[in-house]
Scaffold this active site. Structure first.
Site, PDB file in Angstrom:
ATOM      1  N   ASP A  28     -21.617  41.454 -31.523  1.00 46.04           N
ATOM      2  CA  ASP A  28     -20.954  40.444 -30.728  1.00 46.04           C
ATOM      3  C   ASP A  28     -21.364  40.708 -29.277  1.00 46.04           C
ATOM      4  O   ASP A  28     -21.870  41.791 -28.954  1.00 46.04           O
ATOM      5  CB  ASP A  28     -19.435  40.555 -30.915  1.00 46.04           C
ATOM      6  CG  ASP A  28     -18.674  39.522 -30.116  1.00 46.04           C
ATOM      7  OD1 ASP A  28     -19.157  38.383 -29.998  1.00 46.04           O
ATOM      8  OD2 ASP A  28     -17.596  39.855 -29.597  1.00 46.04           O
ATOM      9  N   LEU A  29     -21.127  39.751 -28.401  1.00 45.56           N
ATOM     10  CA  LEU A  29     -21.560  39.914 -27.009  1.00 45.56           C
ATOM     11  C   LEU A  29     -20.406  40.312 -26.092  1.00 45.56           C
ATOM     12  O   LEU A  29     -20.374  41.421 -25.556  1.00 45.56           O
ATOM     13  CB  LEU A  29     -22.192  38.609 -26.522  1.00 45.56           C
ATOM     14  CG  LEU A  29     -22.696  38.587 -25.077  1.00 45.56           C
ATOM     15  CD1 LEU A  29     -23.784  39.633 -24.861  1.00 45.56           C
ATOM     16  CD2 LEU A  29     -23.213  37.193 -24.728  1.00 45.56           C
ATOM     17  N   ASP A  30     -19.454  39.415 -25.935  1.00 50.41           N
ATOM     18  CA  ASP A  30     -18.340  39.651 -25.012  1.00 50.41           C
ATOM     19  C   ASP A  30     -17.462  40.796 -25.490  1.00 50.41           C
ATOM     20  O   ASP A  30     -16.969  40.781 -26.619  1.00 50.41           O
ATOM     21  CB  ASP A  30     -17.485  38.384 -24.871  1.00 50.41           C
ATOM     22  CG  ASP A  30     -18.289  37.216 -24.316  1.00 50.41           C
ATOM     23  OD1 ASP A  30     -19.347  37.474 -23.721  1.00 50.41           O
ATOM     24  OD2 ASP A  30     -17.861  36.067 -24.484  1.00 50.41           O
ATOM     25  N   THR A  36     -17.232  40.124 -20.305  1.00 45.66           N
ATOM     26  CA  THR A  36     -17.097  38.828 -19.639  1.00 45.66           C
ATOM     27  C   THR A  36     -15.688  38.272 -19.784  1.00 45.66           C
ATOM     28  O   THR A  36     -15.419  37.175 -19.304  1.00 45.66           O
ATOM     29  CB  THR A  36     -18.103  37.808 -20.197  1.00 45.66           C
ATOM     30  OG1 THR A  36     -17.904  37.694 -21.606  1.00 45.66           O
ATOM     31  CG2 THR A  36     -19.537  38.232 -19.922  1.00 45.66           C
ATOM     32  N   LYS A  64     -10.144  35.779 -27.661  1.00 40.87           N
ATOM     33  CA  LYS A  64     -11.308  36.622 -27.943  1.00 40.87           C
ATOM     34  C   LYS A  64     -11.937  36.265 -29.286  1.00 40.87           C
ATOM     35  O   LYS A  64     -11.259  36.178 -30.301  1.00 40.87           O
ATOM     36  CB  LYS A  64     -10.911  38.099 -27.949  1.00 40.87           C
ATOM     37  CG  LYS A  64     -10.777  38.699 -26.559  1.00 40.87           C
ATOM     38  CD  LYS A  64     -10.598  40.203 -26.646  1.00 40.87           C
ATOM     39  CE  LYS A  64     -10.595  40.852 -25.269  1.00 40.87           C
ATOM     40  NZ  LYS A  64     -10.458  42.319 -25.370  1.00 40.87           N
ATOM     41  N   SER A 133     -22.710  35.796 -31.726  1.00 39.84           N
ATOM     42  CA  SER A 133     -21.678  35.533 -30.731  1.00 39.84           C
ATOM     43  C   SER A 133     -21.245  34.070 -30.756  1.00 39.84           C
ATOM     44  O   SER A 133     -22.060  33.173 -30.949  1.00 39.84           O
ATOM     45  CB  SER A 133     -22.203  35.888 -29.332  1.00 39.84           C
ATOM     46  OG  SER A 133     -21.329  35.428 -28.321  1.00 39.84           O
ATOM     47  N   ALA A 134     -19.956  33.846 -30.515  1.00 34.97           N
ATOM     48  CA  ALA A 134     -19.439  32.478 -30.409  1.00 34.97           C
ATOM     49  C   ALA A 134     -19.822  31.836 -29.088  1.00 34.97           C
ATOM     50  O   ALA A 134     -19.720  30.617 -28.925  1.00 34.97           O
ATOM     51  CB  ALA A 134     -17.915  32.486 -30.559  1.00 34.97           C
ATOM     52  N   LYS A 164     -15.339  32.067 -35.809  1.00 32.63           N
ATOM     53  CA  LYS A 164     -14.741  33.247 -36.430  1.00 32.63           C
ATOM     54  C   LYS A 164     -13.240  32.995 -36.562  1.00 32.63           C
ATOM     55  O   LYS A 164     -12.650  32.357 -35.693  1.00 32.63           O
ATOM     56  CB  LYS A 164     -14.991  34.487 -35.565  1.00 32.63           C
ATOM     57  CG  LYS A 164     -16.453  34.791 -35.310  1.00 32.63           C
ATOM     58  CD  LYS A 164     -16.611  35.875 -34.239  1.00 32.63           C
ATOM     59  CE  LYS A 164     -18.048  36.052 -33.820  1.00 32.63           C
ATOM     60  NZ  LYS A 164     -18.218  37.034 -32.740  1.00 32.63           N
ATOM     61  N   GLU A 188     -17.809  44.574 -33.239  1.00 25.45           N
ATOM     62  CA  GLU A 188     -16.893  43.533 -32.780  1.00 25.45           C
ATOM     63  C   GLU A 188     -15.728  44.113 -31.993  1.00 25.45           C
ATOM     64  O   GLU A 188     -15.295  45.235 -32.251  1.00 25.45           O
ATOM     65  CB  GLU A 188     -16.325  42.777 -33.986  1.00 25.45           C
ATOM     66  CG  GLU A 188     -16.965  41.437 -34.254  1.00 25.45           C
ATOM     67  CD  GLU A 188     -16.585  40.377 -33.238  1.00 25.45           C
ATOM     68  OE1 GLU A 188     -15.716  40.625 -32.387  1.00 25.45           O
ATOM     69  OE2 GLU A 188     -17.169  39.280 -33.298  1.00 25.45           O
ATOM     70  N   ASP A 189     -15.208  43.310 -31.056  1.00 23.67           N
ATOM     71  CA  ASP A 189     -14.035  43.749 -30.302  1.00 23.67           C
ATOM     72  C   ASP A 189     -12.817  42.875 -30.556  1.00 23.67           C
ATOM     73  O   ASP A 189     -11.764  43.109 -29.973  1.00 23.67           O
ATOM     74  CB  ASP A 189     -14.337  43.754 -28.796  1.00 23.67           C
ATOM     75  CG  ASP A 189     -14.356  42.356 -28.201  1.00 23.67           C
ATOM     76  OD1 ASP A 189     -14.944  41.447 -28.836  1.00 23.67           O
ATOM     77  OD2 ASP A 189     -13.791  42.164 -27.116  1.00 23.67           O
TER      78      ASP A 189
END
Length: 237
Positions: A28-30, A36, A64, A133-134, A164, A188-189
């Site tokens: 995942d990115l964020d 971010t 998130k 990532s979303a 997600k 993932e966070d």
């Protein structure tokens, strides 16, 4: 042949076969590679302020890992505000424009600790790397961070139709890499992201708090705590 030597060879061979099960990591990115969330929060709060209701940091946690339009629906439900579909599209566009003003100022210094070192290690070990990532701004963010070349596949919010906890984004990433889901580990966070990884038949490393990410196979504070030993240990979970 010495029995002890033969035994050691069998053990080493078994370990090598076992370790090859994990062939890809999907990030995942964020909140995993870059933080971010603070920029998302500011941009969403600006919309809430315009509409006359409070939007807190705690409220932002609910957004998130979910899509922009789903996030907007959550925001409007918090404020008990009803909007038409056209009004929602306009609000989502304005939020993204506000958000972009912040991320366009980002640079490599925003990369979370340990990220580049772990990505370098994965490449050295021949583990495939993808982004799932979303975010519809994923490419912009990766370019600002100068990380684009690390990823063999980039699946973002422009390439999926289901948010997600649907596993679509991760399954598409695995497909793009040519790797089976059960050979993938997702980082993932967000709770929704963990659910997506598990429902997609993948291992999951949660980055954050255990009370939120408790279903993940492994929970760490950040990629600075990750190494190949921990990665391959997921084969046993």
């Amino acid at each position: 042949m010495n029995a002890d030597f033969l035994g050691r060879r069998i053990i080493i061979k078994f370990k090598n076969i076992n370790m090859t099960k994990i062939k890809a990591c999907i990030f995942d990115l964020d909140g995993v590679i870059v933080d971010t969330a603070k920029f998302h929060y500011i941009a969403w709060k600006e919309l809430a302020d315009e509409m006359g209701f409070e939007f807190t940091v705690e409220d932002n946690e609910r957004l998130k890992g979910v899509s922009r339009m789903t996030s907007l629906d959550i925001l409007l439900s918090i404020g008990k505000v009803n909007k038409s579909e056209d009004e929602k599209l306009a609000l989502a566009t304005r939020k993204n424009e506000n958000y972009l003003t912040y991320i366009l100022k980002m640079g490599p210094e925003e990369i979370l600790p340990g990220t580049k070192a772990f990505l370098d290690t994965l490449k050295e070990e021949g583990v495939r790397i993808a982004l799932g990532s979303a975010s519809k701004n994923a490419m912009t963010i990766l370019e600002r961070l100068k990380l684009t070349n690390y990823f063999e596949a980039i699946i973002d919010g422009t390439k999926v139709s289901k948010a997600k906890p649907d596993p679509e984004v991760f399954l598409k990433a695995a497909e793009a890499l040519g790797v089976q889901p059960d050979n993938c580990v997702v980082f993932e966070d967000a709770e929704a992201g963990v659910e997506a990884a598990l429902s997609g038949g993948m291992k999951c490393v949660g980055i954050g708090k255990a009370d939120v990410l408790g279903k993940a196979h492994l929970i760490i504070d950040g990629l600075h705590q990750m190494n190949m030993q921990k990665l391959y240990a997921l084969n046993e979970k």
